[in-house]
Design an enzyme around this catalytic site. Structure first.
Site, PDB file in Angstrom:
ATOM      1  N   SER A  54      20.654  85.400  35.944  1.00 50.84           N
ATOM      2  CA  SER A  54      20.693  86.555  35.041  1.00 50.84           C
ATOM      3  C   SER A  54      20.220  86.231  33.624  1.00 50.84           C
ATOM      4  O   SER A  54      19.941  87.141  32.849  1.00 50.84           O
ATOM      5  CB  SER A  54      22.104  87.142  34.982  1.00 50.84           C
ATOM      6  OG  SER A  54      22.998  86.267  34.319  1.00 50.84           O
ATOM      7  N   LYS A 108      25.998  85.913  28.587  1.00 60.56           N
ATOM      8  CA  LYS A 108      24.939  86.878  28.285  1.00 60.56           C
ATOM      9  C   LYS A 108      24.553  86.711  26.813  1.00 60.56           C
ATOM     10  O   LYS A 108      25.101  85.896  26.092  1.00 60.56           O
ATOM     11  CB  LYS A 108      25.407  88.323  28.526  1.00 60.56           C
ATOM     12  CG  LYS A 108      25.989  88.606  29.906  1.00 60.56           C
ATOM     13  CD  LYS A 108      24.963  88.595  30.999  1.00 60.56           C
ATOM     14  CE  LYS A 108      25.613  88.897  32.347  1.00 60.56           C
ATOM     15  NZ  LYS A 108      24.677  88.729  33.485  1.00 60.56           N
TER      16      LYS A 108
END
EC number: 3.4.21.89
Length: 241
Positions: A54, A108
């Site tokens: 990701s 993230k």
């Protein structure tokens, strides 16, 4: 009969208790080390393996990153209770945090700060009315979970002086748009750098400050866990941007 049963019980438990006490006495140094190590890892610094793609192309599966737990908050060890704020997350920071949806530990990038108005149009971000600048870098194959690959287009995303690499998957069925939203106080918007293959704000919403763990600063070690498991020495010590 009851007295006999108690005598039998204590005749069995007493030697075990003595053995445990002796074991603790002879290993107290090791136990203190484990205790202090646990405090260090839960309150000061930590490491985080990268299990998914990701954050491609900047972080890849098999990277283990160093996390500075004192970058933002001082917390009671083993809890999310914040004692005091030590620093402020900045746009572009790569951070670890607990998902507000299910408590999963995630990594993230901070895309927007409290009070920002954010919108995404056809993969392009607008923050407070200003559209991010994008420049084509290159392309690379993106491996798929079920085998095979698709083409990933890599871009430089820049908002003001902050810039980083992202990648998009033009052939993927992904959420490339969301309407303007305002980031609430003490919350942050997180997106993965692999924009079309990341469960992020579009999946779990804004992240409260108390769920932040720390800032990821460097890759400690790395191995090709999707291939031959060989070390990737060129990534050891790499600064995360």
């Amino acid at each position: 009969m009851r007295v006999r049963w108690l005598d039998w019980f204590f005749s069995r438990i007493h030697p075990q208790a003595v053995n445990m006490k002796n074991w603790i006495r002879h290993n107290k140094g090791f136990l203190v080390f484990l205790f202090l190590f646990g405090i260090f890892r839960t309150a000061i610094a930590d490491w985080n393996p990268i299990p998914s793609g990701s954050m491609r192309p900047n972080l890849v599966e098999g990277d283990v990153v160093f996390v500075n737990r004192l970058a933002f908050n001082l917390k009671v060890p083993l809890t999310n209770i914040v004692l005091t704020h030590l620093g402020e997350p900045q746009r572009g920071d790569v951070v670890t945090f607990f998902s507000p949806k299910d408590g999963t530990r995630l990594i993230k990038r901070v895309i927007a700060l409290p009070g920002d108005t954010v919108e995404m149009r056809d993969e392009k971000l607008l923050i407070n009315g200003h559209e991010a600048d994008y420049a084509m870098l290159d392309s690379a194959p993106e491996p798929l979970d079920h085998g095979g690959s698709m083409v990933a287009v890599r871009l430089r995303e820049q908002m003001g002086r902050e810039q980083h690499r992202i990648q998009v998957l033009p052939e993927a069925n992904a959420g490339r748009n969301f309407a303007p939203v305002v980031v609430p106080a003490d919350h942050y918007m997180m997106l993965g750098d692999n924009r079309d293959n990341s469960a992020d704000y579009r999946y779990f919403g804004f992240v409260p400050r108390e769920l932040l763990i720390g800032r990821a600063e460097r890759v400690l070690v790395s191995a090709d866990i999707k291939g031959n498991w060989m070390p990737r020495a060129d990534r050891f010590g790499m600064q995360i941007r």
